[in-house]
Scaffold this active site. Sequence first.
Site, mmCIF file in Angstrom:
data_model
loop_
_atom_site.group_PDB
_atom_site.id
_atom_site.type_symbol
_atom_site.label_atom_id
_atom_site.label_comp_id
_atom_site.label_asym_id
_atom_site.label_seq_id
_atom_site.Cartn_x
_atom_site.Cartn_y
_atom_site.Cartn_z
ATOM 1 N N LYS A 22 0.847 -1.207 0.000
ATOM 2 C CA LYS A 22 0.000 0.000 0.000
ATOM 3 C C LYS A 22 0.879 1.252 0.000
ATOM 4 C CE LYS A 22 -1.487 1.757 4.068
ATOM 5 N NZ LYS A 22 -1.331 3.178 4.409
ATOM 6 N N ASN A 23 1.857 1.291 0.894
ATOM 7 C CA ASN A 23 2.633 2.526 1.058
ATOM 8 C C ASN A 23 3.598 2.793 -0.095
ATOM 9 O OD1 ASN A 23 1.216 3.070 3.310
ATOM 10 N ND2 ASN A 23 2.831 2.571 4.779
ATOM 11 N N ARG A 106 -4.274 10.969 4.188
ATOM 12 C CA ARG A 106 -3.187 11.949 4.302
ATOM 13 C C ARG A 106 -2.146 11.800 3.206
ATOM 14 N NH1 ARG A 106 -2.419 14.502 8.846
ATOM 15 N NH2 ARG A 106 -0.282 14.672 8.137
ATOM 16 N N CYS A 130 -4.147 13.404 12.932
ATOM 17 C CA CYS A 130 -4.860 12.143 12.802
ATOM 18 C C CYS A 130 -4.650 11.323 14.062
ATOM 19 C CB CYS A 130 -4.445 11.383 11.544
ATOM 20 S SG CYS A 130 -2.888 10.531 11.700
ATOM 21 N N ARG A 135 1.264 14.945 12.720
ATOM 22 C CA ARG A 135 1.686 14.688 11.343
ATOM 23 C C ARG A 135 1.795 15.940 10.470
ATOM 24 N NH1 ARG A 135 -0.601 9.160 9.171
ATOM 25 N NH2 ARG A 135 1.348 9.314 8.036
ATOM 26 N N PRO A 136 2.745 16.819 10.801
ATOM 27 C CA PRO A 136 2.936 18.025 9.979
ATOM 28 C C PRO A 136 3.516 17.695 8.601
ATOM 29 C CG PRO A 136 4.691 17.827 11.612
ATOM 30 C CD PRO A 136 3.729 16.691 11.875
ATOM 31 N N ASP A 138 5.686 20.128 7.170
ATOM 32 C CA ASP A 138 6.674 21.203 7.017
ATOM 33 C C ASP A 138 7.929 20.751 6.278
ATOM 34 O OD1 ASP A 138 6.941 19.631 9.418
ATOM 35 O OD2 ASP A 138 8.628 20.899 9.961
ATOM 36 N N LEU A 139 8.336 19.494 6.464
ATOM 37 C CA LEU A 139 9.561 19.051 5.786
ATOM 38 C C LEU A 139 9.329 18.915 4.270
ATOM 39 C CD1 LEU A 139 10.754 16.345 8.358
ATOM 40 C CD2 LEU A 139 11.690 18.639 8.046
ATOM 41 N N ASP A 323 4.877 0.923 11.980
ATOM 42 C CA ASP A 323 3.636 0.322 11.469
ATOM 43 C C ASP A 323 3.420 -1.114 11.944
ATOM 44 O OD1 ASP A 323 3.100 2.674 10.180
ATOM 45 O OD2 ASP A 323 3.789 2.005 8.206
ATOM 46 N N ILE A 345 8.879 7.188 16.363
ATOM 47 C CA ILE A 345 8.476 7.891 15.127
ATOM 48 C C ILE A 345 7.215 8.731 15.387
ATOM 49 C CG2 ILE A 345 7.908 7.629 12.667
ATOM 50 C CD1 ILE A 345 10.639 6.429 13.347
ATOM 51 N N ARG A 415 -8.685 0.212 4.954
ATOM 52 C CA ARG A 415 -7.803 1.196 4.293
ATOM 53 C C ARG A 415 -6.496 0.557 3.867
ATOM 54 N NH1 ARG A 415 -6.270 5.553 8.008
ATOM 55 N NH2 ARG A 415 -4.874 5.797 6.262
HETATM 56 N N1 EPU Z 1 7.380 14.707 10.119
HETATM 57 C C1 EPU Z 1 7.543 16.044 10.366
HETATM 58 N N2 EPU Z 1 7.379 16.917 9.328
HETATM 59 C C2 EPU Z 1 7.055 16.484 8.072
HETATM 60 C C3 EPU Z 1 6.877 15.103 7.831
HETATM 61 C C4 EPU Z 1 7.058 14.238 8.889
HETATM 62 O O1 EPU Z 1 7.848 16.450 11.478
HETATM 63 O O2 EPU Z 1 6.914 17.325 7.183
HETATM 64 C C5 EPU Z 1 7.560 13.755 11.230
HETATM 65 C C6 EPU Z 1 6.316 12.940 11.504
HETATM 66 O O3 EPU Z 1 5.409 13.630 12.354
HETATM 67 C C7 EPU Z 1 6.888 11.695 12.133
HETATM 68 C C8 EPU Z 1 8.185 11.515 11.365
HETATM 69 O O4 EPU Z 1 8.496 12.784 10.811
HETATM 70 O O5 EPU Z 1 7.189 11.928 13.481
HETATM 71 C C9 EPU Z 1 8.143 10.484 10.243
HETATM 72 O O6 EPU Z 1 6.990 10.688 9.435
HETATM 73 P P1 EPU Z 1 6.981 10.362 7.875
HETATM 74 O O7 EPU Z 1 6.913 11.631 7.115
HETATM 75 O O8 EPU Z 1 8.103 9.438 7.578
HETATM 76 O O9 EPU Z 1 5.594 9.606 7.703
HETATM 77 P P2 EPU Z 1 4.743 9.590 6.368
HETATM 78 O O10 EPU Z 1 5.665 9.619 5.224
HETATM 79 O O11 EPU Z 1 3.672 10.613 6.447
HETATM 80 C C10 EPU Z 1 4.708 7.015 6.016
HETATM 81 C C11 EPU Z 1 3.679 5.926 5.998
HETATM 82 C C12 EPU Z 1 3.173 5.678 7.410
HETATM 83 C C13 EPU Z 1 4.359 5.291 8.277
HETATM 84 C C14 EPU Z 1 5.412 6.406 8.234
HETATM 85 C C15 EPU Z 1 6.675 6.075 9.006
HETATM 86 C C16 EPU Z 1 2.616 6.112 3.839
HETATM 87 C C17 EPU Z 1 1.412 6.405 3.058
HETATM 88 N N3 EPU Z 1 2.557 6.308 5.143
HETATM 89 O O12 EPU Z 1 4.042 8.181 6.492
HETATM 90 O O13 EPU Z 1 2.296 4.567 7.306
HETATM 91 O O14 EPU Z 1 3.935 5.096 9.607
HETATM 92 O O15 EPU Z 1 5.792 6.653 6.858
HETATM 93 O O16 EPU Z 1 7.260 4.930 8.516
HETATM 94 O O17 EPU Z 1 3.617 5.677 3.299
HETATM 95 C C18 EPU Z 1 0.451 3.220 7.861
HETATM 96 O O18 EPU Z 1 0.642 2.597 6.806
HETATM 97 O O19 EPU Z 1 -0.330 2.807 8.753
HETATM 98 C C19 EPU Z 1 1.165 4.471 8.092
HETATM 99 C C20 EPU Z 1 0.777 5.374 8.973
#
Ligand code: EPU
Length: 437
Positions: A22-23, A106, A130, A135-136, A138-139, A323, A345, A415
């Site tokens: 999925k991811n 998201r 969520c 889950r910002p 900003d990066l 996850d 995380i 989902r």
């Molecule tokens: N973060 C920031 N700023 C940003 C982006 C992330 O501070 O702009 C923080 C997040 O709040 C978190 C950390 O960085 O503390 C890592 O978040 P990441 O951006 O890696 O998460 P994501 O890319 O939004 C994906 C998966 C998630 C999985 C995370 C971590 C998808 C669609 N989602 O999310 O999957 O938990 O990586 O591995 O790929 C799930 O499948 O249930 C799920 C939540």
Amino acid sequence: MDSFIIRGQTRLKGKIEISGSKNSSLPIVATGLMTDEKITLHGVPRLSDIDSMLKLIGELGCHVYRHEPKSKSVAEGGPDLNGPLDIQVESEKNCEARYDIVKTMRASICVLGPLLAKRGKAVVALPGGCAIGDRPVDLHTRGLEKLGATFRIENGNIIGEVPKGRLKGCRMYLGGAQGPTVLGTINVMCAAALAEGETVLVGAACEPEVTDCGELLIKMGAKIKGHGSPEIRIEGVDKLHAAEHRVIPDRIECGTFMVAAAITNGELELKHCNLDHLIAVVDRLEEVGVKIERSNGTIYVNAARRLNPIEMTTQPYPGFPTDIQAQLMALLSIGDGMSVVTERIFPDRFLHVGELNRMGAKIRKEGPTAIVHGVKELQGASVMASDLRASAALVLAAMAARGTTRIDRVYHIDRGYEKIEQKLNAVGAQIERVKAA
Ligand code: EPU
């Protein structure tokens, strides 16, 4: 809203075919926006999150066509229960990802990089918080700004533009307080693929889903090196072209079913998976006492009766994935002693603790850590699914528990787990899906 009624104390035995990731599929579907030519994808699972992403790229002008499956399995050994997916851009007029879609998924943020790189404009509803935390994003925006995009927030939308007409490569650091970002890395990598000049992305996420998206981009003509490592080098190209790609197996689904075998004291053969993607999970499960063997893309899992307590911390890849934290916690709740689980995380990702405790677990939360005192057995209860992986943990706990469990709001599970009750029932589970009254 559907619920699951799960009869407990079943022992799983048999084969399960792992679906495509999925991811990986979510950002990979969004890369379809980056070329005028056709992208054909194999192994994309049928899930409500994928439906949302397909609807979104449809609104953004893509024609999406799902072929009928030709056979149950394909020659390369991947599951192809769903038929390939064709994606082709027909119109580039609409650049807006509406809140109605973003609020349900998201991962809609994945269209930001592709839209800015290809169309020079993107309007993406700002995803709110969520169940697993703030889950910002900003990066994502910071990385894209370094490539020359500008952003403003208007009426809950992120409005992104490329004032100079084309993004420009640079060297940048993309890590944040919680480490690297998976979808942020993918967004910037996608954007840099069509930018002018070279981008060096330091502090990149190394997750297999990043590597998979990089592989597709390379097939589309992008020049990318180092994807899957903390430093990705991207030499921008003028345009990308048609490509065909098979998404990697879903490592989180695979890890979930490994725990399913362990928690039911069962024996499962998991087909079409990549154990290299699960090295930290294997390490922790073996410490618990689970036996894991592999042969040619198949994993054999069976569990000892005695489950040792362990310490475990979630980390970015190749560390233990957040996850699978909830699912492992369900297993440790019937372990023989006290385990310690730390979430690095998403420090608030513990909604399953209260629900597992309703089933007789003894888990105490202290900040980003949960102390799990193993109990002899769990009991069936009425519980509530809260987020995708927490819900999967409840399914696992319910299969092991004495008595019957009712899990409400299983749309969370739909989902991200393809046909979960059919897959588990085929190996001995007793899960019934009912419509809520
Ligand atoms: N973060 C920031 N700023 C940003 C982006 C992330 O501070 O702009 C923080 C997040 O709040 C978190 C950390 O960085 O503390 C890592 O978040 P990441 O951006 O890696 O998460 P994501 O890319 O939004 C994906 C998966 C998630 C999985 C995370 C971590 C998808 C669609 N989602 O999310 O999957 O938990 O990586 O591995 O790929 C799930 O499948 O249930 C799920 C939540």
